[in-house]
Design an enzyme around this catalytic site. Structure first.
Site, PDB file in Angstrom:
ATOM      1  N   GLU A   7       4.348  -5.698  -5.521  1.00 40.26           N
ATOM      2  CA  GLU A   7       5.604  -5.260  -4.910  1.00 40.26           C
ATOM      3  C   GLU A   7       6.450  -6.452  -4.487  1.00 40.26           C
ATOM      4  O   GLU A   7       5.939  -7.418  -3.920  1.00 40.26           O
ATOM      5  CB  GLU A   7       5.338  -4.407  -3.655  1.00 40.26           C
ATOM      6  CG  GLU A   7       4.890  -2.992  -3.967  1.00 40.26           C
ATOM      7  CD  GLU A   7       4.777  -2.081  -2.733  1.00 40.26           C
ATOM      8  OE1 GLU A   7       4.308  -0.947  -2.896  1.00 40.26           O
ATOM      9  OE2 GLU A   7       5.169  -2.493  -1.625  1.00 40.26           O
ATOM     10  N   HIS A  38      -7.690  -1.234   6.475  1.00 42.96           N
ATOM     11  CA  HIS A  38      -7.292  -1.862   5.201  1.00 42.96           C
ATOM     12  C   HIS A  38      -6.122  -1.175   4.508  1.00 42.96           C
ATOM     13  O   HIS A  38      -5.581  -1.701   3.546  1.00 42.96           O
ATOM     14  CB  HIS A  38      -8.482  -1.965   4.261  1.00 42.96           C
ATOM     15  CG  HIS A  38      -8.708  -0.742   3.389  1.00 42.96           C
ATOM     16  ND1 HIS A  38      -8.877   0.521   3.900  1.00 42.96           N
ATOM     17  CD2 HIS A  38      -8.779  -0.619   2.038  1.00 42.96           C
ATOM     18  CE1 HIS A  38      -9.055   1.366   2.903  1.00 42.96           C
ATOM     19  NE2 HIS A  38      -8.994   0.714   1.763  1.00 42.96           N
ATOM     20  N   PHE A  53      -1.162  -2.726  -7.251  1.00 37.24           N
ATOM     21  CA  PHE A  53       0.282  -2.879  -7.441  1.00 37.24           C
ATOM     22  C   PHE A  53       0.735  -4.316  -7.242  1.00 37.24           C
ATOM     23  O   PHE A  53       0.009  -5.150  -6.681  1.00 37.24           O
ATOM     24  CB  PHE A  53       1.053  -1.977  -6.450  1.00 37.24           C
ATOM     25  CG  PHE A  53       0.883  -2.361  -4.995  1.00 37.24           C
ATOM     26  CD1 PHE A  53       1.556  -3.458  -4.454  1.00 37.24           C
ATOM     27  CD2 PHE A  53       0.050  -1.632  -4.167  1.00 37.24           C
ATOM     28  CE1 PHE A  53       1.397  -3.812  -3.110  1.00 37.24           C
ATOM     29  CE2 PHE A  53      -0.117  -1.994  -2.821  1.00 37.24           C
ATOM     30  CZ  PHE A  53       0.554  -3.088  -2.297  1.00 37.24           C
ATOM     31  N   PRO A 109      -1.627  -2.980   2.964  1.00 40.76           N
ATOM     32  CA  PRO A 109      -0.664  -2.315   2.084  1.00 40.76           C
ATOM     33  C   PRO A 109      -0.498  -0.855   2.469  1.00 40.76           C
ATOM     34  O   PRO A 109      -1.467  -0.183   2.829  1.00 40.76           O
ATOM     35  CB  PRO A 109      -1.324  -2.433   0.705  1.00 40.76           C
ATOM     36  CG  PRO A 109      -2.783  -2.599   0.971  1.00 40.76           C
ATOM     37  CD  PRO A 109      -2.924  -3.238   2.318  1.00 40.76           C
ATOM     38  N   SER A 166       4.558  -1.709   4.319  1.00 40.76           N
ATOM     39  CA  SER A 166       3.270  -2.374   4.451  1.00 40.76           C
ATOM     40  C   SER A 166       3.364  -3.281   5.674  1.00 40.76           C
ATOM     41  O   SER A 166       4.462  -3.487   6.208  1.00 40.76           O
ATOM     42  CB  SER A 166       2.978  -3.211   3.207  1.00 40.76           C
ATOM     43  OG  SER A 166       2.858  -2.380   2.073  1.00 40.76           O
ATOM     44  N   GLY A 219      -4.878   5.279   3.413  1.00 40.26           N
ATOM     45  CA  GLY A 219      -5.847   6.355   3.177  1.00 40.26           C
ATOM     46  C   GLY A 219      -5.151   7.577   2.595  1.00 40.26           C
ATOM     47  O   GLY A 219      -4.038   7.922   2.984  1.00 40.26           O
ATOM     48  N   ASP A 222     -15.300  -1.512  -6.435  1.00 43.49           N
ATOM     49  CA  ASP A 222     -14.296  -2.539  -6.709  1.00 43.49           C
ATOM     50  C   ASP A 222     -14.538  -3.718  -5.768  1.00 43.49           C
ATOM     51  O   ASP A 222     -13.857  -3.896  -4.762  1.00 43.49           O
ATOM     52  CB  ASP A 222     -12.875  -1.991  -6.555  1.00 43.49           C
ATOM     53  CG  ASP A 222     -11.858  -2.897  -7.246  1.00 43.49           C
ATOM     54  OD1 ASP A 222     -12.279  -3.945  -7.785  1.00 43.49           O
ATOM     55  OD2 ASP A 222     -10.667  -2.577  -7.247  1.00 43.49           O
ATOM     56  N   HIS A 247      -1.910  -6.388  -4.964  1.00 40.85           N
ATOM     57  CA  HIS A 247      -3.150  -5.671  -4.619  1.00 40.85           C
ATOM     58  C   HIS A 247      -3.950  -5.460  -5.907  1.00 40.85           C
ATOM     59  O   HIS A 247      -3.504  -4.756  -6.804  1.00 40.85           O
ATOM     60  CB  HIS A 247      -2.778  -4.313  -3.990  1.00 40.85           C
ATOM     61  CG  HIS A 247      -3.959  -3.473  -3.597  1.00 40.85           C
ATOM     62  ND1 HIS A 247      -3.894  -2.109  -3.483  1.00 40.85           N
ATOM     63  CD2 HIS A 247      -5.236  -3.804  -3.269  1.00 40.85           C
ATOM     64  CE1 HIS A 247      -5.072  -1.639  -3.105  1.00 40.85           C
ATOM     65  NE2 HIS A 247      -5.905  -2.642  -2.976  1.00 40.85           N
TER      66      HIS A 247
END
Lengths: 151, 483
Positions: free
Chosen positions: B208, B405, B206, B379, B386, B408, B97, B236
Site C-alpha cells: 500500500e 497484529h 498487500f 495493518p 493502518s 481480524g 505462514d 505485508h
C-alpha cells in the site's frame, strides 16, 4: 468411486473446509482431493492430459493412522500443484493399506496452469489436522471426513 | 468453554483461571474490552487459550492479544513463552505462514508531490512485482543461493543488490534469525519456495501507498521520521510456499514426537516436542530458515517498490527519502530473555498473529529508536487505516513484550465473496475514498473487502488501554496492490 460419493465446501471464518463422504475409504480420499481441487479452481475446466503418480510408504505415515495418510497424500498433491504449476481434476487410488510396505498407490491427472484458461480461486497453505477425524457410519455404510484448509 | 469462566482483572484484561482438571498449567489472559468479548470471542476460541495453557514448560500465562480469533491449535493472537530448558516448542504456535510480517518505508514526499503520478506509480508497481496465487518471482534460486539466504537472511539479499546497506539495522533480529540450518529443510519445501523470493503472494498480503493522516505521539513520530501528510509504503507478506511446507513437515514430525515424549495435548494441531530434543531443535532451525527467507522476501519487494518510485519520479530512492523505518514479523517463535519472578529466564516466545512489542531501552531495538521503544506495525483493511505503535515497558511485564497484529476477520471468505462483488468494491473505494485498488484476482479482492474485517482502531485502542503498546501514527491508503 461410487455414485453416492461426494463432497461439499463449507464456510469457516478465516479459512475454508470441505466435508467428504464415500462408500469406500479409497473413495473418501478421492473425494477429499476433489474437494481440495474445487477450492483451488474449477475441476470441470481442467484437462486430464498429464498423469502423476503418488506412492506413500508406510514408514512415512506417522502413528499409522488413516487421518495422517490422508493429510500426507493431500500435501503431496498440493506440493505438485505448487512446485510444478499444475492443476488436477481426477484422482485414482489403486491401493490403500496401512499394513502394507507401500501404504498408498495413486495416479492423479491434470494439466499445466494456463492463466488464460484457468481461474485460480485461492492459494492453499496446507490441509490441517484441526478436528480431523475419519468416521465410519456403519448404518449408512459410509465414511465421512471434514478437513479444514489454511488458505 | 463457557464465556462465564472469565474473570475481570480490569476493563481491558480478563482471566481464564487455571483449571487443573483441564490440564492447564497456568492461567489464560485475554486483552479485550467488553465489545471485543461480545463481538469476537466465542467459546471455542476461549478453549484454545485454555488448551495452550496445558503446554509443558509454559511460563506465567497463555496470552491472547486484542485481535484474538479462532485458529488451529493456538488461537490467532496467541502468545506463549515456554522455558527453554523444560518447555516445548510447537509449530502450531507459529502457524503455516512462518514470519509473515510487515515493513514500512517512509518518504520525504507529501500528497501534493505524488497526486499527479499515483496512477502510473501503481501501474508500475503492479506490473513489476509478482503477485497473486501461484505467483513466480523474477529470481530462481539455486540450492547454493537458498543456503546463503537461510544462513545470512537479508544481508545476502542486500549484497546481491536489493536495498540499502543500512536496511538490515531496521529489521527485527537485524534481518537474520540465528540457528538456521539448510539440512533441516525438506526438498519439497525448497522446491515450493525457490521461485517465490520477491513475490507478494495472495490472500491478505498487500503493498500500500499510504498517507500519514494523524500523529498521536510527536516525540516518537520525530524519532521514526513520520510527519502528518507524509507518503509512506507498507508491505505485508511472508515466507510463501517454503514456510507453509516447513510447517506441514514439522507438524508431522511433532505428531510422533508428542507420542515419543509422552506429552498430553488436547488438540493435535498443538503437537510439540521439548525444545532441547532433536525434533525441537530441528524445527527451530527450519523455522529460522523460513524466517530469514520471509525477511529477504520483503527486502526484495521493498527494493522493487523503491525502483518503481525511482522510475516514476526520476530521482534516486535516497533522494526521495525512502528509508526503511522497520520490519517486524507476527508469526514466529524466538529465544528471548525475560524477567520472571525477579530473575532472568531464557524462554521461547511463540507469537502467532501477535507482534513483538519491546519497550524502551531494550537492546534488541535499533539504537536510534531505543529511547521510544520498538516500532510495531499494524495493518488494517484496505478501505480504512493502518497504524504504527511502539512497544512499552508494561508489555515486557504483561505479555512477554507482545501486542496485536491486525484487525481480524468478521466475515468468512465464502460469505464475503457471496455478498461483495470485487469490481463494484474497487469502484466504490475509488469513488468514495479516492483509493486506487489493483488486484490479481477480483474474487480474492472481495474476500479482502473492508466490511469483512473488524475496525482495526478498536483493536489498537484496546492494546493501548491495556498498555501493551502505544499509538504513534495512523495511515490511510491511497493506492493498494492485492495478491
Amino acid at each position: 468411486m461410487s455414485k453416492r460419493d461426494g463432497f461439499k465446501v463449507i464456510e469457516h471464518l478465516s479459512d475454508v473446509a470441505i466435508k467428504a463422504y464415500a462408500k469406500r475409504i479409497e473413495g473418501l480420499f478421492e473425494m477429499a482431493a476433489m474437494g481440495m481441487a474445487s477450492i483451488l479452481s474449477e475441476p470441470d475446466h481442467i484437462q486430464r492430459s498429464i498423469k502423476k503418480q503418488i506412492h506413500i510408504k508406510r514408514e512415512e505415515v506417522v502413528n499409522l493412522s488413516l487421518e495422517d495418510l490422508l493429510i500426507l497424500w493431500l500435501e503431496k498433491i498440493l506440493y505438485l500443484h505448487e512446485s510444478k504449476s499444475m492443476l488436477f481434476s481426477d484422482f485414482k487410488i489403486s491401493k490403500l493399506d496401512l499394513d502394507s510396505e507401500i501404504s498408498l498407490v495413486s495416479e492423479i491427472f491434470g494439466e499445466n496452469i494456463d492463466l488464460g484458461k484457468h481461474e485460480i480461486h485461492t492459494h492453499i497453505k496446507a490441509p490441517t489436522y484441526h478436528d480431523l477425524q475419519i468416521i465410519r457410519d456403519k448404518k449408512k455404510d459410509k465414511f465421512f471426513v471434514k478437513i479444514i484448509f489454511d488458505i | 468453554m463457557n464465556i462465564n469462566v472469565l474473570t475481570r482483572i480490569n476493563d481491558f484484561k480478563w482471566k481464564i483461571p487455571r483449571d487443573e482438571s483441564l490440564g492447564m498449567r497456568v492461567d489464560g489472559i485475554i486483552f479485550a474490552d467488553e465489545y471485543m468479548l461480545k463481538k469476537a470471542i466465542d467459546e471455542e476460541t476461549l478453549q484454545q487459550v485454555a488448551n495452550v495453557a496445558t503446554l509443558p514448560g509454559i511460563c506465567r500465562a497463555s496470552y491472547a492479544m486484542p485481535d484474538i480469533h479462532y485458529g488451529y491449535g493456538f488461537p490467532i493472537g496467541g502468545v506463549a513463552a515456554t522455558d527453554v530448558h523444560e518447555g516445548v516448542i510447537s509449530p502450531g504456535g507459529v502457524g503455516f505462514d512462518i514470519a509473515c510480517g510487515v515493513r514500512i518505508i517512509r518518504t520525504d514526499m507529501e500528497l501534493k508531490d505524488i497526486k499527479e503520478k499515483i496512477g502510473p506509480l501503481m501501474d508500475e508497481m503492479y506490473h513489476t512485482i509478482p503477485k497473486g496465487v501461484g505467483s513466480k518471482s523474477k529470481i530462481k534460486l539455486s540450492d547454493a543461493e537458498m543456503k546463503k539466504i537461510f544462513a545470512k537472511g537479508v544481508r545476502h539479499t542486500i549484497q546481491s543488490g536489493y536495498g540499502f546497506e543500512e536496511d538490515e539495522y531496521f529489521i527485527e533480529e537485524n534481518g537474520c534469525l540465528q540457528g538456521a540450518r539448510f539440512a533441516d529443510v525438506s526438498r519439497q519445501a525448497i522446491d515450493r519456495g525457490n521461485d517465490q523470493l520477491g513475490s507478494l503472494g495472495s490472500g491478505n498480503h498487500f503493498i500500500e501507498v499510504q498517507k500519514v493522516s494523524q500523529i498521536f505521539d510527536e516525540r516518537a513520530a520525530n524519532v521514526l521520521g513520520f510527519f502528518e501528510g507524509q507518503i509512506v509504503i507498507m508491505i505485508h507478506s511472508g515466507s510463501r510456499g517454503l514456510g507453509h511446507q516447513i510447517c506441514s513437515d514439522y507438524i508431522r514430525v511433532m505428531q510422533s514426537a508428542t507420542a515419543k515424549y509422552k506429552i498430553n495435548i488436547p488438540d493435535r494441531q498443538l503437537a510439540c516436542a521439548p525444545i532441547r530434543s532433536e525434533e525441537g531443535q530441528k524445527y527451530y532451525s527450519a523455522m529460522a530458515c523460513a524466517t530469514n527467507f520471509a525477511m529477504a522476501n520483503r527486502q526484495c519487494l521493498g527494493h522493487w517498490v523503491r525502483s518503481a518510485f525511482e522510475k516514476i519520479f526520476s530521482a534516486s530512492a535516497r533522494a526521495l527519502g525512502m528509508f526503511l523505518v522497520y520490519d517486524v514479523s507476527h508469526n514466529v517463535a524466538k529465544y528471548e530473555k525475560h524477567v520472571l519472578d525477579g530473575r532472568d529466564r531464557d524462554v521461547c516466545v511463540h507469537r502467532k498473529g501477535a507482534t513483538r512489542s519491546f519497550g524502551p531501552g531494550n537492546h534488541a531495538i535499533p539504537e536510534q529508536y531505543r529511547k521510544i521503544g520498538q516500532p510495531v506495525i499494524i495493518p488494517g483493511d484496505m478501505g480504512r487505516y493502518s497504524y504504527v505503535l511502539t512497544g512499552t515497558a508494561e508489555a515486557m511485564e504483561e505479555s512477554f513484550g507482545s501486542t496485536c497484529h491486525g484487525a481480524g476477520r468478521l466475515m468468512s471468505r465464502t460469505k464475503a465473496k457471496k455478498q461483495i462483488n470485487g469490481y463494484a468494491l474497487r469502484k466504490r473505494l475509488f469513488d468514495e475514498n479516492q483509493i486506487i485498488v489493483m488486484a490479481a484476482s477480483m474474487s480474492s479482492l472481495a474476500e479482502e473487502a473492508p466490511d469483512a474485517y473488524k475496525d482495526v482502531s478498536l483493536v489498537v485502542n484496546v492494546a493501548e488501554n491495556a498498555k501493551i503498546s502505544k499509538k504513534v501514527a495512523k495511515m490511510i491508503p491511497l493506492g493498494v496492490i492485492k495478491g
